[in-house]
Design a protein around this motif. Structure first.
Motif, PDB file in Angstrom:
ATOM      1  N   ASP A 194       0.834  -1.204   0.000  1.00 53.62           N
ATOM      2  CA  ASP A 194       0.000   0.000   0.000  1.00 53.62           C
ATOM      3  C   ASP A 194       0.872   1.259   0.000  1.00 53.62           C
ATOM      4  N   GLU A 195       0.241   2.401  -0.243  1.00 53.03           N
ATOM      5  CA  GLU A 195       0.981   3.654  -0.360  1.00 53.03           C
ATOM      6  C   GLU A 195       1.708   4.026   0.919  1.00 53.03           C
ATOM      7  N   ALA A 196       1.141   3.648   2.058  1.00 52.79           N
ATOM      8  CA  ALA A 196       1.787   3.958   3.336  1.00 52.79           C
ATOM      9  C   ALA A 196       2.884   2.964   3.688  1.00 52.79           C
ATOM     10  N   CYS A 197       3.064   1.939   2.853  1.00 49.45           N
ATOM     11  CA  CYS A 197       4.074   0.898   3.097  1.00 49.45           C
ATOM     12  C   CYS A 197       3.864   0.233   4.462  1.00 49.45           C
ATOM     13  N   GLN A 198       2.607  -0.044   4.771  1.00 44.73           N
ATOM     14  CA  GLN A 198       2.278  -0.690   6.030  1.00 44.73           C
ATOM     15  C   GLN A 198       1.735  -2.105   5.844  1.00 44.73           C
ATOM     16  N   ASN A 199       1.229  -2.417   4.658  1.00 51.35           N
ATOM     17  CA  ASN A 199       0.598  -3.717   4.425  1.00 51.35           C
ATOM     18  C   ASN A 199       1.027  -4.287   3.084  1.00 51.35           C
ATOM     19  N   VAL A 229       5.523  -5.389  -7.909  1.00 52.53           N
ATOM     20  CA  VAL A 229       6.783  -5.227  -7.177  1.00 52.53           C
ATOM     21  C   VAL A 229       7.965  -5.842  -7.907  1.00 52.53           C
ATOM     22  N   ALA A 230       7.747  -6.419  -9.098  1.00 57.12           N
ATOM     23  CA  ALA A 230       8.858  -7.024  -9.831  1.00 57.12           C
ATOM     24  C   ALA A 230       8.542  -7.058 -11.315  1.00 57.12           C
ATOM     25  N   ILE A 281      10.574  -4.185  -0.118  1.00 52.46           N
ATOM     26  CA  ILE A 281      10.054  -5.436   0.463  1.00 52.46           C
ATOM     27  C   ILE A 281      10.758  -6.673  -0.091  1.00 52.46           C
ATOM     28  N   ILE A 282      11.566  -6.513  -1.135  1.00 49.82           N
ATOM     29  CA  ILE A 282      12.245  -7.666  -1.740  1.00 49.82           C
ATOM     30  C   ILE A 282      13.748  -7.449  -1.640  1.00 49.82           C
TER      31      ILE A 282
END
Length: 485
Positions: free
Chosen positions: A333-338, A421-422, A457-458
């Protein structure tokens, strides 16, 4: 008493005559096309009795509005008009093609009638909820005569079927549409071979055959014409189709134009991608065994009506790898929380089309065979080359491969398409010298692969392990059989 009656009669006749003349002047101010005969109701009106009114010969003029086409789109660009003022249209006739920043849409008529006004010119921006055209409907004398102009109500979900999301107008007879409906086939996914792109019954049957894997005999028309063509010897391998080189352009002054359609979408997407810290990883893959396997399967696939390239193997190997590394098939998500781990492997393929860079995706690759993927790629490539990719094909992607090697080059630095994300960029396949396990110099078919991952995240190790697994599947394609569902 008789004199009073005659006086009343003359008074009523004079009033009606005045009303008639006033309405005639109003009606004759309607513009007609230069090459078009005046509307039929005008000639009828000249011979009508005095107590007739124009509403008896003229239907209401309806404002056909651009309804919501989904995806939060509020404006589109008018790319082409299929009608002009004065043209007669029927229900489902194509009116115009508009382009959003996600896909092209063909607007079709909801009414039978005559086009009286086009509210936009080509390349103008049309707004959702505003009128596109005015249509004078042919509804007869039973239409209420209260007002001459009536606005159309908001379109319901059923009425939305009049707007077919694709890049070109769909023309088909009611029988063909019924055949497509009975077989649950979207006309937007069928490439028409008739005049002006009209979809024929044969097109529906061929599309259905490709979906089921059945083999249909050639039609008499095609069989006759193909038998009359001189047979040419085909080369053993067909080189990749290269687009024509752009013509040089010399200008004497600067030209400024606004960004529209897909270009506008690219600006927005790449601006969002700039916020992602990219991690890059490159490797090479020996496709020698896969080249031999494809050569064995190519004729079988073509007998089923499907062209088999290397891309279905690349896509299936990626899906098998995503089963082991699901974080590469996720979004943040945009907040980088989930983090959301996607159940479906909707793997996109970046395509260079006349409309610009488009990325349609093959849905649910984890449930498909290599042949199923090849069949869907054939469909997407046909729609892409003819400008008929719809919103459903262009949205919902979870992972992307970009085949830059079809144009040229070996390595690239692909840019992630948010919210994915990739992404991987495939180079061209080259025949290069390599040493085998016995130390012997051999000829190898080498593919270079470049990966980009969202480093938030990766981590690099995860991307490397995924790439190694993907490479193993392709270097030993028989191993894919063990993991196929």
């Amino acid at each position: 008493m008789a004199a009073v009656t005659r006086c009343s009669f003359h008074l009523v006749r004079r009033l009606l005559s005045h009303q008639y003349k006033r309405r005639c002047v109003r009606v004759q101010t309607i513009k007609t096309h230069k090459d078009q005969q005046p509307p039929a109701f005008l000639s009828k009106l000249n011979n009508a009795r005095l107590f007739h009114t124009t509403s008896a010969w003229r239907g209401p003029i309806l404002q056909f509005k651009l309804s919501d086409i989904g995806e939060g789109i509020m404006e589109v660009v008018v790319k082409e008009w299929y009608v002009k003022e004065g043209d007669k249209v029927s229900q489902f006739d194509s009116i115009c093609e508009v382009q959003s920043d996600k896909a092209s849409v063909t607007i079709t008529s909801r009414y039978d009638g005559v086009i009286r006004k086009l509210h936009y010119t080509v390349d103008e921006i049309a707004l959702v909820g505003k009128p596109l055209v005015d249509i004078e409907t042919d509804t007869g004398p039973e239409v209420p005569q209260e007002e001459d102009v009536v606005e159309t109500p908001a379109m319901s979900r059923e009425e939305h079927t009049h707007q077919e999301i694709k890049g070109h107008k769909t023309q088909a007879t009611p029988a063909v549409r019924r055949l497509a409906l009975e077989n649950n086939i979207k006309l937007s996914e069928v490439v028409g071979t008739g005049k002006d792109g009209r979809i024929l019954k044969e097109d529906i049957l061929n599309f259905l055959a490709k979906q089921t894997g059945a083999i249909l005999p050639p039609s008499p028309f095609r069989e006759t014409h193909e038998s009359q063509r001189p047979k040419e010897k085909q080369p053993a391998t067909q080189p990749a189709t290269q687009p024509a080189a752009p013509k040089p352009v010399l200008t004497t002054k600067d030209v400024t134009e606004s960004l529209k359609g897909f270009h506008k979408a690219m600006v927005r997407t790449m601006t969002a991608a700039l916020k992602i810290p990219h991690f890059g990883f490159c490797d090479e893959v020996d496709l020698s065994r896969l080249v031999a396997l494809r050569a064995d399967l190519k004729a079988i696939s073509e007998a089923r009506g499907v062209k088999l390239s290397y891309m279905p193997f690349f896509i299936k190997a990626a899906s098998l790898g995503l089963l082991h590394f699901p974080i590469l098939n996720a979004s943040i998500d945009e907040a980088c929380q989930n983090i959301t781990y996607k159940a479906a492997h909707n793997i996109g393929l970046a395509m260079d089309t006349s409309q610009g860079l488009l990325v349609p995706n093959v849905k649910n690759v984890q449930l498909l065979s290599v042949f199923d993927i090849a069949r869907d790629l054939n469909r997407l490539q046909a729609l892409g080359s003819s400008g008929q990719l719809g919103t459903s094909d262009l949205t919902g992607g979870t992972f992307t491969l970009s085949n830059i090697g079809s144009i040229g080059g070996t390595y690239a630095k692909p840019v992630i398409l948010p919210p994915e994300v990739a992404i991987g960029a495939l180079g061209k396949i080259q025949i290069l010298p390599r040493f085998d396990s016995n130390g012997q110099l051999v000829k190898a078919h080498i593919l270079n692969i470049s990966w980009s991952a969202d480093h938030r995240i990766i981590d690099g190790a995860t991307m490397c392990r995924f790439s190694n697994l993907w490479r193993q599947y392709l270097e030993n394609p028989a191993s894919m059989v063990l993991d196929l569902k």
